[in-house]
Design an enzyme around this catalytic site. Structure first.
Site, PDB file in Angstrom:
ATOM      1  N   LYS A 199     -12.305  -4.954   2.653  1.00 25.06           N
ATOM      2  CA  LYS A 199     -11.677  -4.125   3.685  1.00 25.06           C
ATOM      3  C   LYS A 199     -12.614  -2.970   3.986  1.00 25.06           C
ATOM      4  O   LYS A 199     -12.885  -2.130   3.128  1.00 25.06           O
ATOM      5  CB  LYS A 199     -10.332  -3.618   3.181  1.00 25.06           C
TER       6      LYS A 199
ATOM      7  N   LYS B 128     -11.466  -7.914   6.546  1.00 28.21           N
ATOM      8  CA  LYS B 128     -10.815  -7.075   7.546  1.00 28.21           C
ATOM      9  C   LYS B 128     -11.707  -5.920   7.928  1.00 28.21           C
ATOM     10  O   LYS B 128     -12.234  -5.280   7.021  1.00 28.21           O
ATOM     11  CB  LYS B 128      -9.519  -6.562   6.929  1.00 28.21           C
TER      12      LYS B 128
ATOM     13  N   ARG C 253     -10.970   7.489   4.353  1.00 24.31           N
ATOM     14  CA  ARG C 253     -10.754   6.475   3.325  1.00 24.31           C
ATOM     15  C   ARG C 253     -12.064   5.909   2.781  1.00 24.31           C
ATOM     16  O   ARG C 253     -12.075   4.861   2.154  1.00 24.31           O
ATOM     17  CB  ARG C 253      -9.924   5.326   3.893  1.00 24.31           C
TER      18      ARG C 253
ATOM     19  N   CYS D 297      -0.066   4.146   1.674  1.00 21.22           N
ATOM     20  CA  CYS D 297      -0.439   5.091   2.741  1.00 21.22           C
ATOM     21  C   CYS D 297       0.653   5.320   3.777  1.00 21.22           C
ATOM     22  O   CYS D 297       0.735   6.397   4.359  1.00 21.22           O
ATOM     23  CB  CYS D 297      -1.743   4.683   3.413  1.00 21.22           C
TER      24      CYS D 297
ATOM     25  N   GLU E 186     -16.798  -7.339  -4.265  1.00 24.08           N
ATOM     26  CA  GLU E 186     -15.377  -6.956  -4.238  1.00 24.08           C
ATOM     27  C   GLU E 186     -14.481  -8.208  -4.298  1.00 24.08           C
ATOM     28  O   GLU E 186     -13.480  -8.247  -5.008  1.00 24.08           O
ATOM     29  CB  GLU E 186     -15.044  -6.211  -2.933  1.00 24.08           C
TER      30      GLU E 186
ATOM     31  N   CYS F 225       0.859  -1.175   0.000  1.00 24.85           N
ATOM     32  CA  CYS F 225       0.000   0.000   0.000  1.00 24.85           C
ATOM     33  C   CYS F 225       0.892   1.220   0.000  1.00 24.85           C
ATOM     34  O   CYS F 225       2.072   1.124   0.335  1.00 24.85           O
ATOM     35  CB  CYS F 225      -0.909   0.009   1.230  1.00 24.85           C
TER      36      CYS F 225
ATOM     37  N   TYR G  31      -2.129  -9.714  16.066  1.00 23.03           N
ATOM     38  CA  TYR G  31      -1.061  -9.244  16.960  1.00 23.03           C
ATOM     39  C   TYR G  31      -0.962 -10.131  18.192  1.00 23.03           C
ATOM     40  O   TYR G  31       0.004 -10.044  18.941  1.00 23.03           O
ATOM     41  CB  TYR G  31      -1.322  -7.783  17.362  1.00 23.03           C
TER      42      TYR G  31
ATOM     43  N   SER H 252      -5.775  -3.925  14.692  1.00 25.56           N
ATOM     44  CA  SER H 252      -5.184  -3.244  15.848  1.00 25.56           C
ATOM     45  C   SER H 252      -6.204  -2.863  16.918  1.00 25.56           C
ATOM     46  O   SER H 252      -5.948  -3.019  18.111  1.00 25.56           O
ATOM     47  CB  SER H 252      -4.429  -1.999  15.371  1.00 25.56           C
TER      48      SER H 252
ATOM     49  N   ARG I 177      -2.902   3.160  12.699  1.00 23.70           N
ATOM     50  CA  ARG I 177      -2.507   4.409  12.034  1.00 23.70           C
ATOM     51  C   ARG I 177      -1.534   5.193  12.895  1.00 23.70           C
ATOM     52  O   ARG I 177      -0.650   5.870  12.379  1.00 23.70           O
ATOM     53  CB  ARG I 177      -3.749   5.222  11.668  1.00 23.70           C
TER      54      ARG I 177
ATOM     55  N   CYS J 287      -4.002   6.156   0.426  1.00 19.45           N
ATOM     56  CA  CYS J 287      -3.486   4.893  -0.108  1.00 19.45           C
ATOM     57  C   CYS J 287      -3.103   4.981  -1.583  1.00 19.45           C
ATOM     58  O   CYS J 287      -2.776   3.968  -2.206  1.00 19.45           O
ATOM     59  CB  CYS J 287      -4.510   3.780   0.106  1.00 19.45           C
TER      60      CYS J 287
END
Ligand code: PBG
Length: 326
Positions: free
Chosen positions: A196, A249, A218, A122, A234, A120, A314, A275, A206, A130
């Site tokens: 997404k 996501k 976005r 971004c 998509e 990406c 994570y 996150s 971010r 992005c």
């Protein structure tokens, strides 16, 4: 005659029996661990809203990658924090860029670990969007495609095993596929962030990547959280264009989308436990409001039960350790 309740309970009587009839299994081999790599020497910068996650300089990222592999986790997903940013995000396709350097170093030290590179702009653009921003402030879809393909090739050249476009530009999977094929990387798979959503749960990321858009949001290219049918459209486009694995996501607020994508595409499906999902559990656990280990394992099991073949999370290292103990 037995009551139906009794019949259902018979299989829950012992741990071994419960294990035997369990429908969904969680294993470190189902995880991908995301990492933030940065320039510098011996850098290890904690990310405030993501306790336990750090921005790592390359040597430290290599050490962490060795640990990850040692825990039986098969793959890492790399995000780069470049030293400088510009309008076009040129750091993304720099052969000496931070992700390219980290990829080479990790593959050299731990060749069996799969390196997936986030693809990406971004993190590399001064405005944080992005893609290329036109003078009227709109992200130029088509002008961005060529830059993404160039980035994919540079990542593959550095040794990336899989490239993962997360930009949500239309037509990017096809363009990236063509670029990789043309440059001799026909065997490099594409893990497409297909569904997404424009989510509030990306907030801590971010901060970590310094990629909050300087203006606007976005929503012009990420999906409306209200739409599941659109997620299927998509995903179908990405599959047609050559995606090898599709992704949903975030994960937890979109379990229904994971299930539908799995049932309707019959493709390998990844889910990104993002996150903000991580931050929620960490914060609640730190406050003593819930049991972190139980909450994490339940969450990851549920994402797998919804239909995800693997989970980008994570929590991967902690979860792998907990699974080894059980
Ligand atoms: C970049 C990208 C984002 C995430 C992964 N790749 C953030 C965004 O779209 O703003 C989010 C990951 C996370 O929250 O853990 N396009």
């Amino acid at each position: 005659m037995a009551f139906p309740q009794t019949r259902l309970r018979r299989l829950r009587a012992t741990r071994a029996l419960r294990g035997l009839v369990r429908e969904t299994h969680l294993h470190p081999a189902d995880f991908v661990y995301p990492m933030f790599v940065a320039h510098g020497l011996d850098r290890r910068e904690p990310i405030e809203a993501m306790p336990g996650i750090n921005r790592l300089s390359i040597a430290n990222a290599v050490t962490e990658a060795e640990q990850v592999a040692g825990l039986g986790i098969p793959a890492v997903l790399l995000f780069g924090i470049p030293a400088t940013k510009d309008e076009d995000g040129s750091g993304a396709w720099d052969d000496e860029g931070v992700v390219q350097l980290a990829t080479r170093a990790i593959k050299e030290a731990v060749p069996e670990l799969i390196v997936i590179t986030d693809l990406c702009l971004c993190g590399y653009t001064s405005h944080g969007h992005c893609g290329v921003v036109r003078s009227d402030g709109v992200v130029d879809n088509d002008a961005t495609l060529e830059l993404l393909a160039r980035t994919a090739v540079s990542q593959a050249r550095a040794g990336a095993d899989v490239v993962a476009p997360s930009d949500m530009m239309d037509g990017r999977v096809g363009t990236i596929r063509a670029g990789l094929d043309y440059e001799g990387y026909a065997t490099t798979p594409i893990l497409a962030y297909s569904a997404k959503f424009a989510s509030a749960f990306y907030g801590p990321f971010r901060e970590a990547a310094g990629s909050t858009p300087a203006f606007g949001d976005r929503r012009a290219y990420q999906m409306d959280p209200a739409n599941a049918e659109e997620a299927l459209r998509e995903t179908a486009l990405d599959v047609d264009e050559g995606a090898d694995i599709v992704m949903v996501k975030p994960a937890l607020p979109y379990l229904d989308v994971i299930r539908r994508v799995k049932d309707e595409t019959h493709m390998p499906v990844a889910a990104y436990n993002v996150s903000g999902e991580y931050a929620m559990i960490k914060a609640a656990a730190a406050a003593g409001y819930l049991d972190e280990r139980a909450a994490v394992l339940e969450t990851l099991t549920s994402i797998r039960r919804a239909g995800a073949d693997f989970v980008i999370t994570y929590h991967a290292k902690d979860a792998a350790r907990w699974l080894q103990e059980t």
